[in-house]
Design a protein around this motif. Structure first.
Motif, mmCIF file in Angstrom:
data_model
loop_
_atom_site.group_PDB
_atom_site.id
_atom_site.type_symbol
_atom_site.label_atom_id
_atom_site.label_comp_id
_atom_site.label_asym_id
_atom_site.label_seq_id
_atom_site.Cartn_x
_atom_site.Cartn_y
_atom_site.Cartn_z
ATOM 1 N N GLY A 1 6.127 -7.309 -17.474
ATOM 2 C CA GLY A 1 4.910 -6.504 -17.461
ATOM 3 C C GLY A 1 4.271 -6.326 -16.099
ATOM 4 N N LEU A 2 4.995 -6.604 -15.025
ATOM 5 C CA LEU A 2 4.438 -6.383 -13.696
ATOM 6 C C LEU A 2 4.413 -4.887 -13.386
ATOM 7 C CD1 LEU A 2 5.992 -9.244 -11.529
ATOM 8 C CD2 LEU A 2 3.789 -9.170 -12.696
ATOM 9 N N ARG A 3 3.500 -4.493 -12.502
ATOM 10 C CA ARG A 3 3.346 -3.092 -12.130
ATOM 11 C C ARG A 3 3.519 -2.951 -10.622
ATOM 12 N NH1 ARG A 3 -2.234 -2.200 -15.423
ATOM 13 N NH2 ARG A 3 -2.715 -4.182 -14.407
ATOM 14 N N PHE A 4 4.087 -1.822 -10.205
ATOM 15 C CA PHE A 4 4.420 -1.659 -8.787
ATOM 16 C C PHE A 4 4.081 -0.264 -8.291
ATOM 17 C CE2 PHE A 4 7.413 -4.785 -10.501
ATOM 18 C CZ PHE A 4 7.250 -5.843 -9.610
ATOM 19 N N ILE A 5 3.605 -0.219 -7.050
ATOM 20 C CA ILE A 5 3.522 1.012 -6.270
ATOM 21 C C ILE A 5 4.328 0.761 -5.009
ATOM 22 C CG2 ILE A 5 2.041 2.617 -5.014
ATOM 23 C CD1 ILE A 5 -0.182 2.003 -6.977
ATOM 24 N N VAL A 6 5.306 1.624 -4.750
ATOM 25 C CA VAL A 6 6.261 1.410 -3.664
ATOM 26 C C VAL A 6 6.117 2.522 -2.627
ATOM 27 C CG1 VAL A 6 8.696 1.086 -3.067
ATOM 28 C CG2 VAL A 6 7.872 0.422 -5.353
ATOM 29 N N VAL A 7 5.841 2.139 -1.382
ATOM 30 C CA VAL A 7 5.795 3.092 -0.269
ATOM 31 C C VAL A 7 7.089 2.974 0.516
ATOM 32 C CG1 VAL A 7 4.792 3.443 2.021
ATOM 33 C CG2 VAL A 7 3.312 3.339 0.021
ATOM 34 N N LEU B 1 1.477 -4.980 -7.783
ATOM 35 C CA LEU B 1 1.901 -5.261 -6.417
ATOM 36 C C LEU B 1 2.099 -3.944 -5.676
ATOM 37 C CD1 LEU B 1 4.490 -8.181 -6.830
ATOM 38 C CD2 LEU B 1 1.994 -8.260 -6.699
ATOM 39 N N LEU B 2 1.485 -3.843 -4.499
ATOM 40 C CA LEU B 2 1.605 -2.684 -3.633
ATOM 41 C C LEU B 2 2.606 -3.030 -2.539
ATOM 42 C CD1 LEU B 2 -2.221 -1.925 -3.213
ATOM 43 C CD2 LEU B 2 -0.697 -1.233 -5.091
ATOM 44 N N LEU B 3 3.734 -2.370 -2.523
ATOM 45 C CA LEU B 3 4.830 -2.720 -1.613
ATOM 46 C C LEU B 3 4.938 -1.664 -0.518
ATOM 47 C CD1 LEU B 3 7.500 -3.756 -4.285
ATOM 48 C CD2 LEU B 3 5.690 -5.150 -3.242
ATOM 49 N N ASP B 4 4.559 -2.038 0.695
ATOM 50 C CA ASP B 4 4.539 -1.122 1.829
ATOM 51 C C ASP B 4 5.752 -1.386 2.722
ATOM 52 O OD1 ASP B 4 3.884 0.716 3.732
ATOM 53 O OD2 ASP B 4 2.096 -0.315 4.465
ATOM 54 N N GLU B 5 6.844 -0.684 2.454
ATOM 55 C CA GLU B 5 8.108 -0.895 3.195
ATOM 56 C C GLU B 5 8.488 -2.380 3.182
ATOM 57 O OE1 GLU B 5 9.942 1.492 4.492
ATOM 58 O OE2 GLU B 5 8.619 3.219 4.732
ATOM 59 N N SER B 6 8.317 -3.022 2.037
ATOM 60 C CA SER B 6 8.418 -4.486 1.952
ATOM 61 C C SER B 6 9.831 -5.027 2.093
ATOM 62 C CB SER B 6 7.833 -4.960 0.616
ATOM 63 O OG SER B 6 6.497 -4.543 0.496
ATOM 64 N N PHE B 7 10.847 -4.167 1.964
ATOM 65 C CA PHE B 7 12.238 -4.633 2.042
ATOM 66 C C PHE B 7 12.991 -3.979 3.210
ATOM 67 C CE2 PHE B 7 11.250 -4.380 -2.669
ATOM 68 C CZ PHE B 7 10.830 -5.699 -2.754
ATOM 69 N N SER B 8 12.257 -3.442 4.162
ATOM 70 C CA SER B 8 12.868 -2.637 5.229
ATOM 71 C C SER B 8 13.772 -3.434 6.158
ATOM 72 C CB SER B 8 11.771 -1.958 6.060
ATOM 73 O OG SER B 8 10.899 -2.939 6.627
ATOM 74 N N ALA B 9 13.564 -4.749 6.256
ATOM 75 C CA ALA B 9 14.370 -5.565 7.170
ATOM 76 C C ALA B 9 15.649 -6.094 6.510
ATOM 77 C CB ALA B 9 13.537 -6.740 7.700
ATOM 78 N N LEU B 10 15.839 -5.809 5.235
ATOM 79 C CA LEU B 10 17.027 -6.275 4.523
ATOM 80 C C LEU B 10 18.168 -5.282 4.679
ATOM 81 C CD1 LEU B 10 15.304 -7.383 1.187
ATOM 82 C CD2 LEU B 10 16.067 -8.870 3.034
ATOM 83 N N GLY C 1 6.204 5.718 -6.741
ATOM 84 C CA GLY C 1 6.626 5.741 -5.351
ATOM 85 C C GLY C 1 5.750 6.696 -4.568
ATOM 86 N N ILE C 2 5.458 6.345 -3.308
ATOM 87 C CA ILE C 2 4.691 7.230 -2.427
ATOM 88 C C ILE C 2 5.562 7.538 -1.223
ATOM 89 C CG2 ILE C 2 2.570 7.563 -1.119
ATOM 90 C CD1 ILE C 2 1.185 5.555 -2.892
ATOM 91 N N PHE C 3 5.762 8.827 -0.977
ATOM 92 C CA PHE C 3 6.694 9.287 0.060
ATOM 93 C C PHE C 3 5.968 10.196 1.031
ATOM 94 C CE2 PHE C 3 9.716 12.611 1.470
ATOM 95 C CZ PHE C 3 10.645 11.817 2.131
ATOM 96 N N GLY C 4 6.321 10.084 2.301
ATOM 97 C CA GLY C 4 5.733 10.970 3.305
ATOM 98 C C GLY C 4 6.035 10.465 4.694
#
Length: 364
Positions: free
Chosen positions: A187-193, A158-167, A34-37
């Motif tokens: 085996g999927l890999r994720f980075i979540v912002v 998969l790089l997820l940039d606030e990808s679920f913010s509208a839910l 996760g990336i936070f800021g």
């Protein structure tokens, strides 16, 4: 393994360039990052660099390796990386189903998918949307389709940039727990912002904190939640490691065992602690529970006849007097649980470090 060492210079209008410098590495096969800021600190630009979507003129210097291969010069469509933003474009002249099929038929990596289109449609809850033109979708529906499209492209990171913010929160929580399921079983890999620490705490194992274009802190999710609570960075949260026990469909609850963390202090064993949550789709792959500190109630005596199912006994290890409240940290089965209470409550209970205490919180 993902390794990066990058320096970016981003110019906005007539302002002086904003510099972003990040150097770190992480094993994404075992951890969701996760990336936070705050807004404008460089999170999205960093993801765009990883995906190869940043203008070359903005990259002062940069190296990026994935699985020990340097991919810094690879074209975006050849990288084993896909980025999902909040409002990425879909093909407006196609239906939802046609958008998904187009990716399956055209993407370089789609043949590697170990799951089916039907699986993805089920995971993302979009079966009722397939015949609709994408121009008719709401913001939340669009984000569901964008994530489904990313899964079908076959890329492993998969790089997820606030990808679920509208839910809404319930749906967002389900998608965040889906990430853990996809990592463990496919085996999927994720980075979540995200701007939300609670979102990252639900799905991530490791967190990078960014500020003014710099990576200022990093650590396990548990470590960073405690670090950020000291900095007053937002909602105070605890992350408890648990193991799935069973589900009770009649009552709509799931039972968990609180994992006893080994502190290296011999073979001392404590009484097994059971916790309860609401049922959801992915409970059998869930690794931890996230508890908001302001939802935890403390008592100096054992509570009886309480409606709260989650009751734990522990010992106070820290009392942090903050401006408007007191943050009390307990040790329970070797894990840390934070409670946010008023200063008056702390004084009335005469709380002190080393004191035995009981904590309660409702179903989560």
């Amino acid at each position: 393994m993902l390794s990066l060492d990058v320096k970016l210079a981003l110019k906005k209008h007539q302002e002086a360039p904003i510099e972003i410098e990040v150097a770190s590495s992480i094993d994404l096969d075992k951890q969701i990052l996760g990336i936070f800021g705050p807004s404008g600190c460089g999170k999205s630009s960093l993801l765009k660099f990883m995906a190869g979507l940043l203008d070359a003129g903005k990259v002062v210097s940069g190296s990026l390796s994935l699985d020990e291969a340097d991919i810094s010069k690879q074209k975006p469509h050849l990288r084993d990386i896909a980025m999902v933003g909040q409002r990425d474009p879909l093909y407006p002249h196609m239906t939802v189903a046609q958008n998904l099929d187009f990716v399956r038929n055209q993407a370089v990596f789609s043949v590697r998918c170990t799951y089916t289109k039907a699986d993805v449609i089920n995971w993302c809850g979009i079966a009722h949307l397939l015949a609709q033109p994408v121009t008719h979708l709401s913001g939340g529906e669009t984000q569901r389709v964008l994530f489904a499209r990313a899964l079908l492209c076959g890329k492993s990171l998969l790089l997820l940039d606030e990808s679920f913010s509208a839910l809404d929160w319930h749906a967002r929580e389900e998608f965040l727990l889906l990430l853990v399921n996809l990592q463990q079983n496919y085996g999927l890999r994720f980075i979540v912002v995200s701007h939300s620490l609670k979102e990252l705490a639900l799905s991530c194992d490791h967190i990078w904190q960014m500020k003014n274009g710099r990576l200022v802190a990093e650590g396990t999710c548990h470590q960073m939640l405690q670090h950020l609570s000291k900095k007053g960075a937002g909602l105070n949260l605890s992350q408890l490691q648990v193991a799935f026990l069973s589900e009770d469909i009649d009552f709509g609850v799931c039972r968990w065992h609180l994992v006893q963390e080994d502190k290296g202090e011999g073979d001392s064993k404590s009484e097994a602690i059971e916790l309860y949550t609401h049922l959801h789709k992915y409970q059998q792959t869930q690794r931890h529970l996230v508890i908001e500190a302001n939802k935890v109630v403390l008592s100096t005596s054992k509570p009886f006849d309480s409606s709260m199912l989650n009751q734990l006994s522990g010992q106070i290890v820290k009392i942090d007097q903050q401006t408007e409240h007191v943050l009390v940290t307990l040790e329970v089965a070797g894990q840390a649980l934070m409670a946010e209470i008023s200063r008056l409550s702390c004084e009335r209970l005469a709380l002190a470090v080393g004191q035995s205490i009981y904590a309660q919180f409702k179903l989560i």
